[in-house]
Write an enzyme that holds these catalytic residues in place. Structure first.
Site, PDB file in Angstrom:
ATOM      1  NE  ARG A  46      -2.037  -0.976   3.799  1.00  0.00           N
ATOM      2  CZ  ARG A  46      -1.743  -2.644   4.197  1.00  0.00           C
ATOM      3  NH1 ARG A  46      -1.885  -2.963   3.645  1.00  0.00           N
ATOM      4  NH2 ARG A  46      -1.335  -2.373   5.114  1.00  0.00           N
ATOM      5  NE  ARG A 106       6.851  -6.561  23.524  1.00  0.00           N
ATOM      6  CZ  ARG A 106       5.336  -6.151  22.924  1.00  0.00           C
ATOM      7  NH1 ARG A 106       4.667  -6.707  23.375  1.00  0.00           N
ATOM      8  NH2 ARG A 106       5.661  -4.550  22.571  1.00  0.00           N
ATOM      9  CB  CYS A 135       3.880   0.861  25.298  1.00  0.00           C
ATOM     10  SG  CYS A 135       1.772   0.795  24.642  1.00  0.00           S
ATOM     11  N   GLY A 166      -1.943   3.925  20.654  1.00  0.00           N
ATOM     12  CA  GLY A 166      -1.225   3.161  21.505  1.00  0.00           C
ATOM     13  C   GLY A 166      -2.049   1.874  20.334  1.00  0.00           C
ATOM     14  CG  HIS A 249      -0.234   4.362  27.167  1.00  0.00           C
ATOM     15  ND1 HIS A 249      -1.134   5.080  26.124  1.00  0.00           N
ATOM     16  CD2 HIS A 249       0.184   3.237  26.786  1.00  0.00           C
ATOM     17  CE1 HIS A 249      -1.459   4.033  25.096  1.00  0.00           C
ATOM     18  NE2 HIS A 249      -0.376   3.118  25.467  1.00  0.00           N
TER      19      HIS A 249
HETATM   20  N1  LIG Z   1       1.486   1.731  18.735  1.00  0.00           N
HETATM   21  C1  LIG Z   1       2.383   1.516  20.058  1.00  0.00           C
HETATM   22  O1  LIG Z   1       2.190   2.729  20.319  1.00  0.00           O
HETATM   23  C2  LIG Z   1       2.849   0.641  19.971  1.00  0.00           C
HETATM   24  C3  LIG Z   1       3.829   0.665  21.117  1.00  0.00           C
HETATM   25  C4  LIG Z   1       4.674  -0.485  20.940  1.00  0.00           C
HETATM   26  C5  LIG Z   1       4.960  -1.889  20.185  1.00  0.00           C
HETATM   27  N2  LIG Z   1       4.293  -1.366  18.923  1.00  0.00           N
HETATM   28  C6  LIG Z   1       3.716  -2.571  18.051  1.00  0.00           C
HETATM   29  O2  LIG Z   1       4.518  -1.823  16.850  1.00  0.00           O
HETATM   30  C7  LIG Z   1       3.976  -2.241  15.604  1.00  0.00           C
HETATM   31  C8  LIG Z   1       3.649  -1.471  14.634  1.00  0.00           C
HETATM   32  O3  LIG Z   1       2.298  -0.456  15.464  1.00  0.00           O
HETATM   33  P1  LIG Z   1       2.044   1.343  15.212  1.00  0.00           P
HETATM   34  O4  LIG Z   1       1.057   1.319  15.627  1.00  0.00           O
HETATM   35  O5  LIG Z   1       3.094   1.947  14.529  1.00  0.00           O
HETATM   36  O6  LIG Z   1       0.783   0.628  13.423  1.00  0.00           O
HETATM   37  P2  LIG Z   1       0.655   1.080  12.315  1.00  0.00           P
HETATM   38  O7  LIG Z   1       0.633   2.349  12.429  1.00  0.00           O
HETATM   39  O8  LIG Z   1      -0.682  -0.072  12.128  1.00  0.00           O
HETATM   40  O9  LIG Z   1       1.537   0.652  11.734  1.00  0.00           O
HETATM   41  C9  LIG Z   1       1.944  -0.433  11.217  1.00  0.00           C
HETATM   42  C10 LIG Z   1       2.377  -0.431  10.233  1.00  0.00           C
HETATM   43  O10 LIG Z   1       3.070  -1.461   9.116  1.00  0.00           O
HETATM   44  C11 LIG Z   1       3.251  -1.467   8.049  1.00  0.00           C
HETATM   45  N3  LIG Z   1       2.750  -2.969   7.709  1.00  0.00           N
HETATM   46  C12 LIG Z   1       1.398  -4.205   8.048  1.00  0.00           C
HETATM   47  N4  LIG Z   1       1.668  -4.932   7.515  1.00  0.00           N
HETATM   48  C13 LIG Z   1       2.241  -4.533   6.741  1.00  0.00           C
HETATM   49  C14 LIG Z   1       3.191  -6.299   5.934  1.00  0.00           C
HETATM   50  N5  LIG Z   1       2.551  -7.163   5.382  1.00  0.00           N
HETATM   51  N6  LIG Z   1       4.544  -5.968   5.909  1.00  0.00           N
HETATM   52  C15 LIG Z   1       4.749  -4.404   5.517  1.00  0.00           C
HETATM   53  N7  LIG Z   1       5.045  -3.953   6.194  1.00  0.00           N
HETATM   54  C16 LIG Z   1       3.737  -4.087   6.972  1.00  0.00           C
HETATM   55  C17 LIG Z   1       2.342  -0.388   7.987  1.00  0.00           C
HETATM   56  O11 LIG Z   1       2.961  -0.161   6.401  1.00  0.00           O
HETATM   57  P3  LIG Z   1       0.855   0.263   5.816  1.00  0.00           P
HETATM   58  O12 LIG Z   1       1.132   2.005   6.011  1.00  0.00           O
HETATM   59  O13 LIG Z   1       2.009   0.205   4.050  1.00  0.00           O
HETATM   60  O14 LIG Z   1       0.075  -0.432   5.786  1.00  0.00           O
HETATM   61  C18 LIG Z   1       2.587   0.168   8.735  1.00  0.00           C
HETATM   62  O15 LIG Z   1       3.461   1.071   8.322  1.00  0.00           O
HETATM   63  C19 LIG Z   1       2.606  -3.495  16.333  1.00  0.00           C
HETATM   64  O16 LIG Z   1       3.707  -4.962  16.039  1.00  0.00           O
HETATM   65  C20 LIG Z   1       2.004  -2.879  17.308  1.00  0.00           C
HETATM   66  O17 LIG Z   1       1.908  -3.976  18.380  1.00  0.00           O
HETATM   67  C21 LIG Z   1       2.887  -0.417  19.026  1.00  0.00           C
END
Ligand SMILES: NC(=O)c1ccc[n+]([C@@H]2O[C@H](COP(=O)([O-])OP(=O)(O)OC[C@H]3O[C@@H](n4cnc5c(N)ncnc54)[C@H](OP(=O)(O)O)[C@@H]3O)[C@@H](O)[C@H]2O)c1
Length: 340
Positions: A46, A106, A135, A166, A249
């Site tokens: 995408r 993890r 987090c 989050g 948070h």
């Molecule tokens: N948000 C937080 O506070 C937080 C904290 C700790 C850990 N995490 C972890 O970090 C990860 C990302 O979280 P986020 O909040 O940043 O999510 P997000 O905003 O939904 O972003 C997801 C990212 O993953 C990419 N992606 C999805 N499917 C993919 C695939 N098949 N191949 C390659 N790239 C792909 C997306 O690309 P597109 O834009 O092209 O779809 C986007 O860049 C998750 O595992 C989450 O559990 C998040």
């Protein structure tokens, strides 16, 4: 700036570069002047063709595939557990060290789960993958570590107030859109989170274990605290709640130590704690808030008081707020990469 010669600087890749955590990873690398030879950005099909700013240039985002890790030294993953499970082993096989933000590895006993202020020694002898903790775990236990080390925390209870960020970029958009619709008196059908989000709050949107009644987020906090503290005995309980805050948070925490402890002692320990800032002004009723924590590195801690329900004097209550896109995710991952 790095003292390493340019030929020894690492090639760094970000997987999930377009996501809520991904864009903060890019910013952290730039702001901290992480020494690198080249930064490569990956996301899903995408996003192929988009560009993102880094150090005055626009870098292309490429679609992740099995060849993406050729020549990569450090790969920062933030694209969900499925992508990490599939691609992190390929990255390691290609010679990269992976720092993974997802929950995929993890609790694997062979994978270090690291908060640099707490257990940097766990990095020694890693097998190519290092996990970044949940987090809420990072934000709640980073300030507790100096207290645990000096006074042994035996029991820890917390209630969380978790922001939209989050749950990723799409959840942040859902909070904005649903709030706008609510204020304009329009219907809004939620797409990302399971319940109406504007002017509402709800139990964390992860699956509840029918056997013990805890949701997955709460169980992560419990298990990861034990692993990071390397303390299988510490008793932890959490109630995780999603609140209509865009970013950062907050947590209400009560902990019980092995012996009596005073708020003054806790304040003194926290004043010297790395990655922590005291925000504790009862006269002005000014304590940690997501608004103040957003976009900032330190975890804010305040409302430090004796827990009056424990006559033994061993329990303290406090309140924390931290930007979980930064210390709860991107910043912690970049700090790990710096240690590497
Ligand atoms: N948000 C937080 O506070 C937080 C904290 C700790 C850990 N995490 C972890 O970090 C990860 C990302 O979280 P986020 O909040 O940043 O999510 P997000 O905003 O939904 O972003 C997801 C990212 O993953 C990419 N992606 C999805 N499917 C993919 C695939 N098949 N191949 C390659 N790239 C792909 C997306 O690309 P597109 O834009 O092209 O779809 C986007 O860049 C998750 O595992 C989450 O559990 C998040």
């Amino acid at each position: 700036m790095s003292a390493l010669p340019a030929t020894r600087l690492p090639v760094v890749a970000i997987v999930g570069a377009t996501g809520a955590v991904g864009v903060e990873l890019i910013r952290c690398l730039e702001q901290r002047r992480f020494p690198l030879k080249e930064l490569r950005l990956f996301a899903s099909a995408r996003s192929a063709g988009k560009t993102l700013p880094f150090a005055g240039a626009q870098l292309p985002v490429r679609e992740l595939d099995e060849e993406s890790f050729t020549g990569v030294d450090v790969a920062l993953f933030s694209a969900g557990g499925g992508t990490s499970r599939r691609y992190a082993p390929l990255a390691v096989r290609a010679g990269a060290t992976v720092v993974d933000n997802s929950s995929a590895f993890r609790m694997d006993p062979k994978v270090p789960l690291v908060v640099p202020e707490i257990n940097p020694q766990a990095l020694r002898g890693h097998g190519g993958i290092i996990a970044n903790p949940n987090c809420c775990a990072i934000i709640s236990i980073t300030p507790l570590w100096p207290i645990h080390r000096a006074h042994r925390i035996e029991r820890l209870q917390m209630a969380t107030y978790q922001a939209a960020s989050g749950a990723g970029a799409a959840a942040m958009e859902e909070l904005r859109e649903s709030t706008r619709a609510y204020l304009e008196g329009r219907e809004y059908a939620n797409k990302v989170l399971p319940h109406p989000y504007a002017f509402n709050l709800f139990s964390h949107n992860t699956r509840v274990d029918p056997d013990n009644g805890y949701n997955e987020e709460e169980l992560k906090v419990i298990q990861e605290t034990r692993k990071i503290f390397d303390d299988a005995q510490i008793r932890v309980s959490a109630t995780c709640v999603r609140v209509p805050v865009l970013r950062a948070h907050a947590m209400a925490i009560t902990f019980e130590c092995a012996a009596p402890i005073s708020p003054a002692r806790v304040r003194a320990l926290l004043a010297a704690a790395p990655g922590v800032k005291l925000v504790d002004d009862p006269e002005r009723n000014y304590f940690p808030m997501p608004k103040d924590a957003s976009g900032r590195d330190p975890i804010l801690v305040g409302r430090i008081r004796q827990d009056l329900s424990d006559p033994s004097g061993r329990s303290i209550s406090l309140f924390v707020a931290g930007d979980q896109l930064l210390k709860g995710a991107a910043l912690n991952a970049v700090q790990i990469a710096e240690l590497l």
